[in-house]
Design a protein around this motif. Structure first.
Motif, PDB file in Angstrom:
ATOM      1  N   GLY A  38     -49.483  14.365  14.905  1.00  0.00           N
ATOM      2  CA  GLY A  38     -48.882  13.088  15.249  1.00  0.00           C
ATOM      3  C   GLY A  38     -48.642  12.241  14.006  1.00  0.00           C
ATOM      4  O   GLY A  38     -47.575  11.664  13.833  1.00  0.00           O
ATOM      5  N   ARG A  39     -49.639  12.235  13.112  1.00  0.00           N
ATOM      6  CA  ARG A  39     -49.489  11.447  11.883  1.00  0.00           C
ATOM      7  C   ARG A  39     -48.371  11.997  11.008  1.00  0.00           C
ATOM      8  O   ARG A  39     -47.605  11.243  10.408  1.00  0.00           O
ATOM      9  N   LEU A  40     -48.267  13.327  10.984  1.00  0.00           N
ATOM     10  CA  LEU A  40     -47.211  13.946  10.188  1.00  0.00           C
ATOM     11  C   LEU A  40     -45.837  13.518  10.716  1.00  0.00           C
ATOM     12  O   LEU A  40     -44.939  13.178   9.939  1.00  0.00           O
ATOM     13  N   LEU A  41     -45.691  13.520  12.027  1.00  0.00           N
ATOM     14  CA  LEU A  41     -44.391  13.172  12.604  1.00  0.00           C
ATOM     15  C   LEU A  41     -44.075  11.697  12.384  1.00  0.00           C
ATOM     16  O   LEU A  41     -42.921  11.331  12.167  1.00  0.00           O
ATOM     17  N   VAL A  42     -45.112  10.866  12.411  1.00  0.00           N
ATOM     18  CA  VAL A  42     -44.887   9.447  12.129  1.00  0.00           C
ATOM     19  C   VAL A  42     -44.466   9.268  10.677  1.00  0.00           C
ATOM     20  O   VAL A  42     -43.527   8.527  10.361  1.00  0.00           O
ATOM     21  N   ALA A  43     -45.156   9.999   9.784  1.00  0.00           N
ATOM     22  CA  ALA A  43     -44.835   9.893   8.361  1.00  0.00           C
ATOM     23  C   ALA A  43     -43.406  10.354   8.089  1.00  0.00           C
ATOM     24  O   ALA A  43     -42.705   9.769   7.256  1.00  0.00           O
ATOM     25  N   SER A  44     -42.974  11.376   8.808  1.00  0.00           N
ATOM     26  CA  SER A  44     -41.640  11.929   8.541  1.00  0.00           C
ATOM     27  C   SER A  44     -40.544  10.951   8.938  1.00  0.00           C
ATOM     28  O   SER A  44     -39.391  11.108   8.553  1.00  0.00           O
ATOM     29  N   GLU A  45     -40.925   9.929   9.699  1.00  0.00           N
ATOM     30  CA  GLU A  45     -39.979   8.881  10.058  1.00  0.00           C
ATOM     31  C   GLU A  45     -39.366   8.214   8.828  1.00  0.00           C
ATOM     32  O   GLU A  45     -38.246   7.733   8.864  1.00  0.00           O
ATOM     33  N   ARG A  46     -40.123   8.196   7.757  1.00  0.00           N
ATOM     34  CA  ARG A  46     -39.701   7.433   6.581  1.00  0.00           C
ATOM     35  C   ARG A  46     -38.657   8.165   5.745  1.00  0.00           C
ATOM     36  O   ARG A  46     -38.195   7.630   4.748  1.00  0.00           O
ATOM     37  N   TYR A  47     -38.301   9.375   6.148  1.00  0.00           N
ATOM     38  CA  TYR A  47     -37.391  10.155   5.309  1.00  0.00           C
ATOM     39  C   TYR A  47     -36.116  10.478   6.073  1.00  0.00           C
ATOM     40  O   TYR A  47     -36.076  11.419   6.864  1.00  0.00           O
ATOM     41  N   PRO A  48     -35.080   9.675   5.848  1.00  0.00           N
ATOM     42  CA  PRO A  48     -33.834   9.860   6.597  1.00  0.00           C
ATOM     43  C   PRO A  48     -33.252  11.263   6.431  1.00  0.00           C
ATOM     44  O   PRO A  48     -32.729  11.828   7.384  1.00  0.00           O
TER      45      PRO A  48
END
Lengths: 291, 207
Positions: free
Chosen positions: B121-131
């Motif tokens: 879940g944290r990984l997917l949230v973090a990946s939000e920051r990379y368009p």
């Protein structure tokens, strides 16, 4: 004195019986929550319980879905619900799918398109048997590219119609447009963040037409198409791939509604007016979205 | 009046009642099931193997996901490492058939999987920051697959819980408890999920 003894015995038996009955009752009560949720009955292929669709739309969609089923034998059903009852859309869709038993009992080849306007959520729930044909990523693309933009604009009719059309295309074995949309989605997103959602429709349509034209000419699917369409994997053995391509090569002009005329010959005639699920099940395949 | 009545009653009572009792007893044995415990047990095991199946599928998807994210978001080393580590810890647990009969091992298993869920879940949230990552087709497909797997996992877990509930109830209530005592004394109640609710949430990613 004498009469008392059997009296007590009978009392003992009665209390025993009572506890047995109580145990039986407890079993019934314990079993009840599983069946507690009530869903609206599966009266037709479009169950518009939320009254979200315009008059006439359910009927025309229903006709389209009947044709689809007679051609592919896959059951696609559309449902709108006034409320998800506090459940997640995934949970609700799965329970509804199983309650209705969409798809054949052994083939499990049903698809449910669920729209919950109140919660602004939607889901494509795919039966076990179609998970290979309609994988999660494809379902997601249909939702994000074909339905959500329409829903955001408040056009539920158009969204549901587009969704039905695309799902129908995919489970008929013609998924060129969706795959292209998937690529276009990635490309569009990387090129222009701001103009998300503006898909080059003309170009897409043009590209989608090419494989169909090729198929019509050559009378069998080109190698490229064969490679692109995902092979049905796993749980269903009696799936006839050749029937998927039959409507394409028979020369009808594309779109799922127009190819309806050629289908009446191979329909199983069992699916006429009365409609019910075939007892199929789903294990939670598909995708969901919100708007 | 009462004298001729009494013997007449007992004369027809016995021959009529006896077969009824036999039939009722027969029904009890047949329908309330000498076979229930083993068949419920098999159902529960089958449902459990589906749960394992989906956990397996999830852990197969993860390396691919990690690689894809790495290509775009090297800075997120910490999150990526957490996922990899949680995965290897979860897959290190031997999946033996008696896992579901062993509450301790079961607890360990579900804790490891819950940890992996959290890291993912944290990984997917973090990946939000990379368009660029978010628009990568491979990533989009992986993400849809992962969501699908999480959802299948939720369904498989629900089915397993229901099957175990039926099985455990049969072991503890009449008439199953009789058969359990007489014939299936080796059968133990199966473990249920307790970490449940927050594991059930799909990793939600907004676009």
């Amino acid at each position: 004195m004498r009469a008392n003894v059997p009296g007590i015995r009978i009392m003992g038996i009665v209390t025993n019986l009572r506890s047995v009955l109580a145990a039986a009752l407890a079993l019934v009560v314990l079993a009840a929550p599983a069946a507690a949720q009530t869903f609206s009955p599966l009266s037709s292929r479009v169950v518009d319980a939320a009254h979200a669709l315009s008059p006439g739309v359910p009927e025309s969609l229903g006709a389209q879905l009947r044709v689809l089923e007679s051609r592919t034998s896959h059951q696609l059903v559309v449902a709108t619900v006034p409320s998800l009852g506090g459940r997640s859309v995934e949970d609700y869709a799965n329970r509804l799918f199983r309650a209705w038993g969409l798809g054949g009992k052994d083939r499990n080849d049903g698809v449910l398109l669920l729209v919950a306007p109140t919660e602004r959520k939607l889901r494509i729930e795919v039966g076990y048997g179609l998970e290979g044909v309609l994988p999660d990523a494809i379902a997601k693309t249909i939702i994000e590219e074909f339905m959500v933009p329409q829903l955001r604009a408040g056009r539920i009719d158009a969204a549901v119609t587009a969704g039905v059309e695309q799902i129908g295309e995919v489970i008929s074995g013609r998924d060129g447009e969706v795959r292209r949309a998937m690529q276009a989605r990635a490309a569009a997103a990387s090129h222009a963040q701001s103009s998300r959602g503006s898909v080059p429709w003309g170009v897409l349509m043009f590209f989608a037409l090419i494989p169909i034209l090729v198929a019509v000419r050559v009378f069998f699917p080109s190698p490229a198409r064969r490679q692109r369409s995902t092979l049905p994997r796993g749980r269903y053995g009696d799936f006839d791939r050749s029937s998927l391509f039959a409507p394409v090569s028979s020369g009808s002009s594309g779109g799922s509604s127009s190819s309806s005329d050629s289908s009446s010959s191979d329909s199983s005639s069992s699916s006429s007016d009365s409609f019910s699920g075939g007892g199929g099940s789903s294990g939670g395949g598909g995708a969901s979205g919100s708007w | 009046m009462s004298l001729p009545d009494a013997p007449a009653k007992s004369r027809w009572r016995l021959p009529v009642l006896a077969p009824i009792v036999v039939v009722v007893l027969g029904l009890l044995v047949a329908s309330c099931g000498i076979n229930n415990i083993p068949s419920y047990e098999e159902t529960s095991k089958a449902k459990w193997s589906e749960v394992e199946n989906q956990y397996q599928r999830r852990s197969e998807l993860i390396p691919n996901l990690v690689e894809t994210v790495k290509g775009f978001a090297k800075q997120e080393r910490e999150v990526l490492e957490a996922v990899t580590e949680a995965r290897s810890r979860a897959t290190a647990i031997q999946l033996t058939p008696d896992l579901i009969n062993n509450p301790d091992a079961f607890k360990k298993f579900q804790e490891a999987q819950a940890q992996l869920s959290g890291a993912l879940g944290r990984l997917l949230v973090a990946s939000e920051r990379y368009p660029e990552l978010k628009s990568n087709q491979n990533f989009l497909a992986l993400q849809a697959q992962l969501e699908g797997t999480e959802n299948r996992l939720a369904v498989a877990r629900r089915d397993y819980i229901e099957a175990v509930r039926v099985y455990n109830t049969e072991l503890r209530t009449f008439p199953g408890v009789i058969w359990a005592k007489l014939l299936y004394s080796g059968n133990r109640p199966m473990a249920e999920f307790t970490v449940a609710q927050d594991m059930r949430r799909n990793p939600q990613v907004k676009f």
